[in-house]
Scaffold this active site. Structure first.
Site, PDB file in Angstrom:
ATOM      1  N   SER A 558       0.119  -8.688  -2.179  1.00 26.87           N
ATOM      2  CA  SER A 558       1.455  -8.403  -2.709  1.00 26.87           C
ATOM      3  C   SER A 558       2.462  -8.032  -1.623  1.00 26.87           C
ATOM      4  CB  SER A 558       1.377  -7.262  -3.738  1.00 26.87           C
ATOM      5  OG  SER A 558       2.606  -7.094  -4.393  1.00 26.87           O
ATOM      6  N   LEU A 559       2.705  -8.964  -0.706  1.00 28.83           N
ATOM      7  CA  LEU A 559       3.664  -8.697   0.371  1.00 28.83           C
ATOM      8  C   LEU A 559       5.071  -8.490  -0.163  1.00 28.83           C
ATOM      9  CD1 LEU A 559       2.545 -11.148   3.204  1.00 28.83           C
ATOM     10  CD2 LEU A 559       1.917  -8.765   2.825  1.00 28.83           C
ATOM     11  N   ALA A 610      -1.464 -14.596   3.618  1.00 34.91           N
ATOM     12  CA  ALA A 610      -0.325 -13.905   3.018  1.00 34.91           C
ATOM     13  C   ALA A 610      -0.249 -14.227   1.531  1.00 34.91           C
ATOM     14  CB  ALA A 610       0.969 -14.323   3.710  1.00 34.91           C
ATOM     15  N   GLU A 611      -0.183 -13.171   0.724  1.00 37.33           N
ATOM     16  CA  GLU A 611       0.034 -13.343  -0.714  1.00 37.33           C
ATOM     17  C   GLU A 611       1.454 -12.867  -1.023  1.00 37.33           C
ATOM     18  OE1 GLU A 611      -2.802 -12.053  -4.173  1.00 37.33           O
ATOM     19  OE2 GLU A 611      -1.152 -10.615  -4.075  1.00 37.33           O
ATOM     20  N   ASP A 612       2.348 -13.821  -1.195  1.00 38.23           N
ATOM     21  CA  ASP A 612       3.762 -13.499  -1.390  1.00 38.23           C
ATOM     22  C   ASP A 612       4.326 -14.380  -2.489  1.00 38.23           C
ATOM     23  OD1 ASP A 612       6.466 -12.817  -1.182  1.00 38.23           O
ATOM     24  OD2 ASP A 612       6.789 -14.317   0.388  1.00 38.23           O
TER      25      ASP A 612
END
Length: 898
Positions: A558-559, A610-612
C-alpha cells in the site's frame, strides 16, 4: 611484568554504526556506490566541502562525477512526456534526496552503516561478558530496562552517568553486566573476550595470559624495539630534571634561552650518534613551517617496509578468548535467554513501560497480561544452523503467496514448522519458484492479517520462534524457492502498549503529529519519513530481515497510503498534476528512492515490488533517470476487473478489448509488471474467492449442476491462463487458488464469534474431482514457463481482439495463445494471423479431459500447418477449432520456408 599488559578499567566503545558518534568529528562523507561486479560495494572518502570553481579544459569528464550521470527527469525524456510541473517536482525531489543523504552522511559513514542499526540498538551481546541495550526515545527523561531478570525494578538497570547514558540525538544506552559467580575472580584485561555463538567450547585453549604475552613479546617485537615502551619516560624525566631540578636555575633570570625544537633535536642526535640502539631513528617528525603542513614524517625505505609489514598482535590476544562453556562456569548472564523485559521511561507525562522498538521476539498481551519482549540468545546447540545456499534469481518469477497461520487444514493457528513440513513441498510440486509471506512481522490482533504491525524486527510468536522461521527460510531455499516478505512501512499500528505510538510519551517520536499522523480511514499511524532517525529505524529494519533471516525480496504494501497525505483515497484521472500537487508526500518518495538504492547496492540480488493503486509514474524506472527504482509493480486493476466481471457482468457482455487493455497495463513497463487473478485481498475483505463464485456449492448429480461445474471450471482455467501469459516477468498466486479453493478466508474476530472455521485451507480437495483437474492444469501451466521460459520472453504481440466473436489471440515468442470467451458459440476453422510460417502443435489445452474439460479437440487436431494467407496484418495464418469457453496454446515445432 609483560609489556603488553593492559588493565580492565577501559571499556569498549560502540561500533562505528552507533548513533552516539556526534562526539567524533568526522568530516562529511561523499559516497559512491558500485555493483559487486565492478568493484567494492561502497567506496567512501572523507573530504571537506570545497567552493565551486569554473570548469576548465583540464577538468575530468562527466564519468568522474557520478552526480552528472543522474538525470532527474530522464524517464520523462525517454518516454517523450512533457509536463513542466511534474518535471520541476522531480528536480526538487532529487535535490531533496541529495540533501537528505548529506544529512545522513554527517552522522553515518555510508548507507551500510546507516542501515545497520540493528547491530547496536536493542539488546546486543558484547564480547566483554555483558549485554548492551540502546533505545531511541528523545522525549524521555529517564530510561531503564525492567524484566523478570531484575524483578521488574525501574532502578536496577538504568541509564546513568558513566555508562554512556543519553546522547545528543535522544539515544539511551544501558549496560547489563553478566554476574560473576561466587568464588570466581573478575577478568584482568579489557580485551578479555568470550565466544557466545560458535562451537560450544571454541576458544578454551588453556593458554595462560602470561604465556600469550611472552609469545607476543618474543615474536612481535624485534630486538630492542620494546626499549621505548619500557623507557618512554626516560628522556622527559632528564629534561625536567635539567630545567626544574635542584641543579637547575633558581630564578627566571638565570634560565638560558631554550633553543628551538629543531636545534634541540639535532643536538640530541649528535649526542646519541654512538648509541647502539639504532632503532630509535626509524622515523623523524619535523615541522617544515609551511602553511597547512603541520608536520612531515621522514623515514628510510627499510623502516617503511618493516612498518607496513607489521601486523598488530591481535592473534595472540584472541588466544585468550574463552568459549561459552568457560563463560558459563565463570559468569551467569545478566539477562538470561528467554527473559521477558520491557523498557521503562520517565516522561513529562508520567511513567511508561513499552515493548522496545528494536525487540526481535515479542509475546503479545494475552489473558490480561501486558505484552513483553523476550530476550533471544539461544545457546549454540539450540540455535539454528543454516544449511542451504540462496537460489539464483530466476528470469521469471512464479510467486506463491502464503499466510502461515491459515496454511493448515485444522481450524487453528498453524506453526512455522507445520508449514515447512507440509506446505513447502506442495509449493515446489505445484511449479512455483518463490514464496511471498504475509503476516510474518509481529502484530497485536490476528484478524488484522498482520498489516497493523507493532514490532517491526520480530517474527510473530503465534507461529513459533526465530529459529523456527530460519528453518522455514532455509528449507525453502533448499527446495529452490526464493522467499519474499510483504513489508508494511506505509503505516503502523496505533496501539500504545505494544507498538510505537506515543513510544517515549511524546506524539512526534516515530510519527507525525495531529491529522498528518493518522490514517484517514484505517486508524493507523503515519511515519515521519523526513526524520533521519525514523529512516534509520525503517531502513535498518529492511536490512535486518535480509541479514538475519536471508529474505530475498520485499513487496511494499500500500504505497499510496504513504505517498499522499490523503492516503490514496482520491480520484485519479491520470493527469500528471495529481502526482506532484500539494497532497504528495515528497519525504515518502525520497524514502522509497533511498530504500531501493540501499537495498540494491548492499544486496544486488534483492527483489523489490511496489504495490501502488495509483500507478505513480517512474515506480520501476532507474533512480539515475528520476525513477523510484523498484524491480516490479503490481497491476492491481486486473483482479478488480475479473471480480467485477464474475460478480456484476453477464458473460455475453464481457469486453475483450477491456480485458486486453487491463492485462497489458502500462506498455512502457510491461516487463516490470506483476499480475495475479486474485490474492488474499479478494477473500479477506468481505468478498468471495473466485473458486467460491465459480465452483463452490456445486454438486455433480444433476445435469444443471454438471453444466455449472463445467462453466466454472472452464472460466477459472481461462482467467488464470490469460492473466499468466499476459503478465510481465512475474505472476502471483494466493495459497489454495491453484486448485480453486471454494471458500474465502475469514479470520477469527468478534463478528464470527472468533471462529477458525474459515481460517484454514482444505488441502484434501486438490486430490479429487474438479479441484484436482484445476490443480493439474495450473501445474502444467507453470511447467510451460519452467521448461520454455515463457514469462522471461518479451511482452506478447496482441494482434487479434474480436469483441463480437469474444476471441483474443496473441503471440509470445514461439507460442500462439488463442482464447474463446463466448459462453455458447464455438468456431470451426477460425482464422488468426501468425508471423512465422510452419507447423504448430498444441502444448496446453484448457478443454482436455485431464483438466476437467470435454475433450472436443481430438489428438489428431493438435498439429496444424500455417496457410500462406495474410491475416491480422501478418504474413500467414492458422485455421483453428475454438470450442466455447476454451483456450489453446500452440508452439512452433518446425519452420516452413515459403
Amino acid at each position: 611484568m609483560a609489556s603488553l599488559t593492559l588493565r580492565s578499567e577501559l571499556l569498549l566503545f560502540p561500533s562505528p554504526c552507533s548513533p552516539l558518534r556526534p562526539q567524533l568529528r568526522f568530516p562529511p562523507r561523499r559516497c559512491r556506490f558500485r555493483n559487486r561486479k565492478s568493484g567494492p560495494r561502497i567506496s567512501c572518502s572523507a573530504a571537506p566541502r570545497r567552493s565551486k570553481k569554473k570548469k576548465t579544459d583540464s577538468d575530468s569528464d562527466d564519468e568522474s562525477n557520478p552526480e552528472k550521470t543522474i538525470d532527474p527527469v530522464g524517464f520523462l525524456t525517454r518516454l517523450g512526456i512533457t509536463h513542466k510541473g511534474f518535471a520541476y517536482f522531480l528536480r526538487e525531489r532529487h535535490k531533496g534526496y541529495k540533501d537528505r543523504k548529506d544529512e545522513i552522511y554527517n552522522r553515518h559513514m555510508n548507507f551500510q552503516d546507516f542501515a545497520s542499526g540493528f547491530e547496536i540498538l536493542g539488546m546486543q551481546r558484547n564480547v566483554q561478558h555483558r549485554v548492551d541495550y540502546m533505545e531511541w526515545a528523545p522525549g524521555a527523561r529517564y530510561c531503564a530496562v525492567v524484566g523478570d531478570f531484575n524483578g521488574w525494578s525501574p532502578t536496577e538497570s538504568s541509564a546513568r552517568e558513566g555508562n554512556f547514558g543519553l546522547d545528543d540525538y535522544g539515544y539511551w544506552s544501558i549496560i547489563l553486566e553478566d554476574k560473576l559467580r561466587e568464588g570466581e575472580e573478575p577478568d584482568e584485561l579489557y580485551f578479555q573476550q568470550y565466544n557466545y555463538v560458535d562451537d560450544y567450547d571454541k576458544g578454551d585453549s588453556g593458554v595462560t595470559i602470561d604465556e600469550v604475552f611472552q609469545k607476543a613479546n618474543d615474536e612481535y617485537w624485534e630486538p630492542g624495539e620494546d626499549w621505548y615502551i619500557k623507557s618512554r619516560l626516560e628522556y622527559p624525566a632528564k629534561l625536567y630534571e635539567q630545567i626544574f631540578g635542584p641543579n637547575g636555575p633558581q630564578r627566571l633570570e638565570d634560565m638560558e634561552e631554550i633553543p628551538d625544537a629543531e636545534t634541540r633535536y639535532k643536538a640530541f642526535l649528535e649526542e646519541h650518534k654512538e648509541d647502539p640502539r639504532g632503532h630509535r631513528r626509524l622515523y623523524d617528525v619535523m615541522d617544515n613551517g609551511k602553511e597547512y603542513d603541520i608536520y612531515n614524517i621522514f623515514d628510510d625505505p627499510v623502516s617503511r617496509e618493516k612498518f607496513y609489514a607489521k601486523k598488530p598482535p591481535i592473534p595472540y590476544w584472541l588466544e585468550t578468548r574463552k568459549g561459552r562453556k568457560a563463560w558459563l562456569k565463570k559468569y551467569s548472564p545478566g539477562i538470561p535467554h528467554g527473559s521477558k523485559y520491557r523498557v521503562y521511561f520517565n516522561t513529562p507525562n508520567g511513567q511508561l513501560e513499552r515493548v522496545p522498538a528494536w525487540a526481535t521476539y515479542v509475546q503479545p498481551d494475552v489473558q490480561g497480561k501486558l505484552a513483553s519482549a523476550v530476550h533471544w540468545e539461544p545457546p549454540p546447540e539450540e540455535a539454528y544452523t543454516w544449511k542451504n545456499a540462496t537460489p539464483k534469481v530466476p528470469k521469471s518469477l512464479r510467486i506463491y503467496e502464503c499466510h502461515v497461520g491459515i496454511s493448515g487444514s485444522d481450524p487453528k493457528v498453524t506453526s512455522f514448522n507445520e508449514f515447512t513440513e507440509k506446505v513447502l513441498p506442495h509449493i515446489k510440486d505445484a511449479g512455483y519458484n518463490a514464496i511471498q509471506l504475509i503476516g510474518i512481522v509481529e502484530h497485536k490482533d490476528y484478524y488484522t492479517v498482520g498489516y497493523r504491525v507493532t514490532n517491526f524486527f520480530a517474527v510473530s510468536s503465534r507461529y513459533g520462534n526465530p529459529e523456527d522461521f530460519k528453518r522455514l527460510v532455509d528449507e525453502a531455499h533448499g527446495l529452490g524457492l526464493l522467499v519474499f516478505l510483504e513489508i508494511v512501512h506505509s503505516y503502523a499500528a496505533a496501539d500504545e502498549m505494544v507498538g510505537l505510538a506515543l513510544f517515549d510519551g511524546s506524539n512526534d517520536c516515530y510519527f507525525h503529529t495531529g491529522k498528518r499522523g493518522q490514517h484517514k480511514y484505517w486508524g493507523t499511524r503515519m511515519f515521519k519519513y523526513g526524520d533521519p532517525d525514523v529512516l534509520h529505524f525503517l531502513m535498518s529494519n529492511l536490512n535486518w530481515w535480509i541479514v538475519q533471516y536471508r529474505i530475498d525480496g520485499f513487496q511494499f504494501h500500500s504505497l499510496s497510503s504513504m505517498m499522499y497525505t490523503h492516503n490514496g483515497f482520491a480520484t485519479f484521472t491520470g493527469d500528471l498534476e495529481e502526482y506532484c500537487n500539494q497532497y504528495v508526500d515528497k519525504d515518502a518518495l525520497i524514502y522509497l528512492t533511498m530504500v531501493n538504492e540501499m537495498l540494491h547496492v548492499l544486496h544486488p540480488n534483492i527483489i523489490t515490488i511496489a504495490e501502488d493503486a495509483t500507478s505513480y509514474p517512474g515506480l520501476c524506472d532507474p533512480i539515475t533517470e528520476g525513477g523510484l527504482g523498484f524491480d516490479y509493480y503490481v497491476n492491481l486493476a486486473v483482479p478488480e476487473m475479473w471480480s467485477s466481471y464474475l460478480v456484476d457482468t453477464p458473460e455475453q457482455q464481457w469486453s475483450m478489448s477491456k480485458i486486453v487493455s487491463t492485462l497489458a497495463g502500462n506498455r512502457s513497463y510491461t516487463n516490470k509488471m506483476l499480475t495475479y487473478t486474485e490474492n488474499h485481498n479478494q477473500s479477506i475483505s468481505g468478498r468471495r474467492s473466485f473458486g467460491e463464485i465459480l465452483l463452490g456449492g456445486i454438486s455433480d448429480h444433476s445435469s444443471e449442476s454438471r453444466n455449472s461445474l463445467l462453466r466454472g471450471c472452464s472460466l477459472y482455467k481461462m482467467i488464470r491462463l490469460i492473466t499468466f501469459s499476459l503478465c510481465g516477468h512475474a505472476f502471483l498466486n494466493f495459497m489454495g487458488n491453484e486448485f480453486g479453493h471454494p471458500e474465502r478466508v475469514e479470520f477469527p474476530m468478534p463478528s464470527n464469534n472468533f471462529s477458525y472455521s474459515l481460517a484454514n485451507r482444505q488441502w484434501d480437495l486438490r486430490e479429487n474431482g474438479v479441484y484436482h483437474d484445476v490443480f493439474t492444469f495450473d501445474r502444467d501451466m507453470m511447467k510451460v514457463d519452467e521448461s520454455e521460459r515463457l514469462l522471461s520472453r518479451r511482452f506478447p504481440n496482441i494482434h487479434h481482439v474480436n469483441d463480437t466473436a469474444m476471441v483474443i489471440s496473441f503471440i509470445r515468442g514461439p507460442f500462439l495463445f488463442i482464447f474463446n470467451f463466448h459462453p455458447t458459440v464455438s468456431h470451426e476453422n477460425y482464422c488468426v494471423g501468425i508471423d512465422e510460417a510452419g507447423e504448430y502443435q498444441i502444448v496446453l489445452n484448457t478443454d482436455e479431459v485431464a483438466y476437467g474439460g470435454q475433450g472436443t479437440i481430438k489428438k489428431e487436431q493438435y498439429l496444424l500447418r500455417t496457410i500462406n494467407r495474410r491475416a491480422d496484418g501478418l504474413q500467414s495464418c492458422l485455421e483453428v477449432s475454438l470450442p466455447s469457453r476454451t483456450a489453446q496454446v500452440y508452439k512452433l515445432k518446425r519452420i516452413l520456408r515459403i
